[in-house]
Design an enzyme around this catalytic site. Sequence first.
Site, PDB file in Angstrom:
ATOM      1  CG  HIS A 274     -13.565  29.121 -98.390  1.00  0.00           C
ATOM      2  ND1 HIS A 274     -13.794  29.313 -97.059  1.00  0.00           N
ATOM      3  CD2 HIS A 274     -12.436  29.644 -98.601  1.00  0.00           C
ATOM      4  CE1 HIS A 274     -12.832  29.738 -96.236  1.00  0.00           C
ATOM      5  NE2 HIS A 274     -12.005  29.915 -97.506  1.00  0.00           N
TER       6      HIS A 274
ATOM      7  CG  HIS B  93      -9.004  30.200 -99.700  1.00  0.00           C
ATOM      8  ND1 HIS B  93      -9.431  31.569 -99.260  1.00  0.00           N
ATOM      9  CD2 HIS B  93      -8.793  30.524-100.806  1.00  0.00           C
ATOM     10  CE1 HIS B  93      -9.362  32.337-100.120  1.00  0.00           C
ATOM     11  NE2 HIS B  93      -8.832  31.549-101.104  1.00  0.00           N
TER      12      HIS B  93
ATOM     13  CG  ASP C   1      -7.154  28.967 -94.404  1.00  0.00           C
ATOM     14  OD1 ASP C   1      -7.678  28.744 -95.328  1.00  0.00           O
ATOM     15  OD2 ASP C   1      -7.639  29.941 -93.656  1.00  0.00           O
ATOM     16  CG  HIS C   2     -11.398  27.327 -94.602  1.00  0.00           C
ATOM     17  ND1 HIS C   2     -12.438  27.518 -93.519  1.00  0.00           N
ATOM     18  CD2 HIS C   2     -10.633  28.180 -94.715  1.00  0.00           C
ATOM     19  CE1 HIS C   2     -12.123  28.768 -93.185  1.00  0.00           C
ATOM     20  NE2 HIS C   2     -10.939  29.388 -93.872  1.00  0.00           N
TER      21      HIS C   2
END
Length: 749
Positions: free
Chosen positions: A381, A383, A385-386
């Site tokens: 996804h 966000h 931190d990804h």
Amino acid sequence: MSCIHVTQNKSNNAVKIKTCRKRDNYFFYERITQQKNMFLCLCITLVADYMLRIPRVAVSVNAFTIDTIGVSRHCSSSTAECCVGKFSMSSPSSFIVSKKNRIVMKDMSGATTTEANNSQSISKEDLKFFTVKQLKEKIKEMNLPIKTSHLKLKGDIIDFLFEQYSKNLVNHDNDENHTIESLVSGHKPNAVETEAAVMNVDKPVEQQRRRRTPLPPLTDNNANNNIAKPKGPSSPKDIIFEQVLKLYPPLNEIQSVIKAKEAGENSVDDLETMLSLNPNVLKGLTGLGDMDTRQRYHPMLTNLTSSDLDIVTAGTASCVPGVTRGVSCTALRLQWRRSKSKDGATTGGIWIFDCGESTQLQIQRTGSIRPGKISKIFITHAHGDHSFGLPGLLCIMGQDRDRDGPPLEIYGPEGLRMWLRTSIRYSVSRIVPPYRVHELMDIPMAPEWKQGRYGNRYLHELDPRSRGNKRKSQWGTQGLAGEDPASWISRAPMLNIEASPQFGEIEGGRDIYPIYNHPKCVDGAPIWEVEDEGDVKVFAAPMSHGVPCVGYVVDEENKPGRLRNDLVEPIVTRNFKALKESGMRAPMKVMAVIKDLPVGGSYTFPDGTTIYQKDVVEPARDGRKIVICGDTADSRAIGGLAMGADVLIHEATNAFLNGIDKDTSRKMVLKDATIHGHSTPGMAGYFAKKIGAKRLILNHFSSRYKGDQSLESISIMTRIEQEAIQASGLEEDKVAAAWDFMVLPVPQN
């Protein structure tokens, strides 16, 4: 109904107090002021009120001739008992209450009986009833010039306190001498009278409850006798520490080095210099990958051997990278595959799942992941931190990658292609390797997520009326492009930025649409057939998160059974000359022909011997299945694809650790995790049990949980593992709370 009751025996002057844990005991004062022995009643009431609240308190009593005193008040709490030892009422005395629920008398003139002296000093056995936190507070009050960070176990703290008291001969009698007379007379306490504020009946109960009484003088009962006393019950923290020290031998060595330094037994000032004298200890403290203490001693990894398929956790934190953890990044190494297929496409190497901020740094810290070997990247996804690490990782990969070679394949939710194109174009990053992006289109939001009032975000619905039906709710089409005109997935198609080979992107990126009638769909949730390379297939299913999110399933095809060489090779050897005369240049290759026989097939040798496939070839082996969930508060939609997973990688962002987490509860932590679209270790364990997973890897931890190799960090992660073990029903060696650069071989079935 229970009550507070105070009585004195006429024959032996023994006072018996029954009291309850009630905060409104001060209401007794109005009732007992009409009693004949008003002052003594007031003192005994204060004793009863404080007996179970603070470690120790002193209350003055005037000399009275009394028969029986009775004070009672009804309440709904449970009753506790405390017996008072024999005492003489001929002179003013004090009640002394200890945490062990023991009350003794002390003469206010300073002359104490032997019984009073023995009772006033709390022995080691008494200290075992204090909490670790109370003992550490006492150490802080001593203002010692040496460090005490090595004191972790409760027994060590108690031994340390006695050792310091024996050296300094600290006397705390004055801390207990403040009496009720000074409070009644209005005398202002001096610095020694530290308990005056605690005994002040004019202050609200809650303010008085916050006060703490310093620990009493320490005496070692073993000094008076040589009889060894059994240790008291260990605290939960001590039990975990003991388990961890038993599992990880290098930590024992580290603890001994630290203790030696703190005790001044070693003249070396620098701890790192001390540890460098023992390389094994130093490697156990700072090693990465195979040199990590956990890699060598964790129950899941101790009995595993190398495999042609393994998992490397390059980042295990959530939100932002830290000193001890990088954010989400998991690598899957498919080492059995060729680097290139016949059509030139990359089919092997390393597959990356999620690429959070600082991933390029994490990969440079380990030799387990070579940037030039990465062939596919999967994003769950949008966000940060990804996904924030993706542009940086591409720049590193472009430095040692042939630009004429096969392109890098990138997969992710709708909008990823334009976002990456914009990022690279804005930063003028021409160093990136050739790549193409395949987008997973029309990812719906889970039915429990509802659009907010202003339409710019989705909120998890916690309405009790709908919570019970959440599992039965069917996935719809909410959250798709165009529903919110201001969202990126709605705006991205309007941007007029074309793909450019100068910035790495080449043609061929696919739009992958969902399948709603797939046989493994759950609750109407769609499934994406992401990739099919013959021996390995990749599927995706939606997760329950605050933005469109998916989880991936890597499914290896079943492998043919092994050929039983012990049965075939003697026959081939016997017919070796005849096979060569028949025109077969390498007669031993006939074994490969026999292995590839169809079910029910046979092969006849020149000497007439016939071999049947079912007799010499073992049954086919099930392929391995790896499930990698994105951020989620509920993974039910991927359940059909994930059944029987060999390894489940599931997030466990939040956890409730009793004794560590204050001002919260397990229910509150569960609620907080859910409304933010995340899971707890218990939720991950429950899903692992539901799909019958063989192994469970926890990741995506809150920044509160450090990932270093210290005793405290490993102990906390062990508690998190235990919560998942309890929920999943798996054995201890089947569950692991991942750390950065953990390498997990996945054996063949």
